[in-house]
Design a protein around this motif. Structure first.
Motif, PDB file in Angstrom:
ATOM      1  N   LYS A 170       0.818  -1.214   0.000  1.00 45.40           N
ATOM      2  CA  LYS A 170       0.000   0.000   0.000  1.00 45.40           C
ATOM      3  C   LYS A 170       0.851   1.264   0.000  1.00 45.40           C
ATOM      4  CE  LYS A 170      -3.834  -1.861  -0.472  1.00 45.40           C
ATOM      5  NZ  LYS A 170      -4.364  -1.758  -1.807  1.00 45.40           N
ATOM      6  N   GLU A 200       2.905   1.288  -3.639  1.00 44.51           N
ATOM      7  CA  GLU A 200       2.113   1.425  -4.865  1.00 44.51           C
ATOM      8  C   GLU A 200       1.802   2.880  -5.206  1.00 44.51           C
ATOM      9  OE1 GLU A 200      -1.420  -0.911  -4.367  1.00 44.51           O
ATOM     10  OE2 GLU A 200      -2.368   0.549  -3.044  1.00 44.51           O
ATOM     11  N   LYS A 201       2.097   3.792  -4.289  1.00 42.97           N
ATOM     12  CA  LYS A 201       1.881   5.217  -4.572  1.00 42.97           C
ATOM     13  C   LYS A 201       2.887   5.750  -5.585  1.00 42.97           C
ATOM     14  CE  LYS A 201      -0.291   5.886  -0.184  1.00 42.97           C
ATOM     15  NZ  LYS A 201      -0.411   6.548   1.071  1.00 42.97           N
ATOM     16  N   THR A 202       4.054   5.103  -5.672  1.00 47.80           N
ATOM     17  CA  THR A 202       5.075   5.558  -6.618  1.00 47.80           C
ATOM     18  C   THR A 202       5.540   4.474  -7.573  1.00 47.80           C
ATOM     19  OG1 THR A 202       6.863   5.050  -5.068  1.00 47.80           O
ATOM     20  CG2 THR A 202       5.949   7.294  -5.011  1.00 47.80           C
TER      21      THR A 202
END
Length: 86
Positions: free
Chosen positions: A69, A72-74
């Motif tokens: 989590k 997965e933002k970058t």
């Protein structure tokens, strides 16, 4: 992998061992150099039901793993698995 192991135990699967290989790509020339692509390959050892393994990996990767989590933002995170029935 701890999420996957826990789920397989609850599903009463006979997991003997688990190996996770992680590969990744990072931003070129950036400081800090963040990951842009990450791939995890799970190798399961034991007499396992493939449907249950698939479900456990999917749940971990899409819902329960806090590391996924965050990353997965970058990064684009992909995964695969293989079962080696001993």
């Amino acid at each position: 992998s701890i999420d996957v192991i826990s789920m397989l135990k609850k599903m009463k699967q006979n997991l003997q061992d688990l190996k996770v290989e992680v590969t990744g790509e990072r931003e070129a020339g950036a400081v800090p150099s963040l990951f842009t692509d990450i791939h995890l390959h799970f190798t399961f050892f034991g007499d396992l039901d493939e449907g249950k393994v698939k479900r456990a990996v999917e749940l971990s990767m899409t819902k329960y793993c806090s590391v996924v989590k965050i990353l997965e933002k970058t990064a684009k995170i992909t995964y695969s698995y293989h079962i080696d029935n001993l």
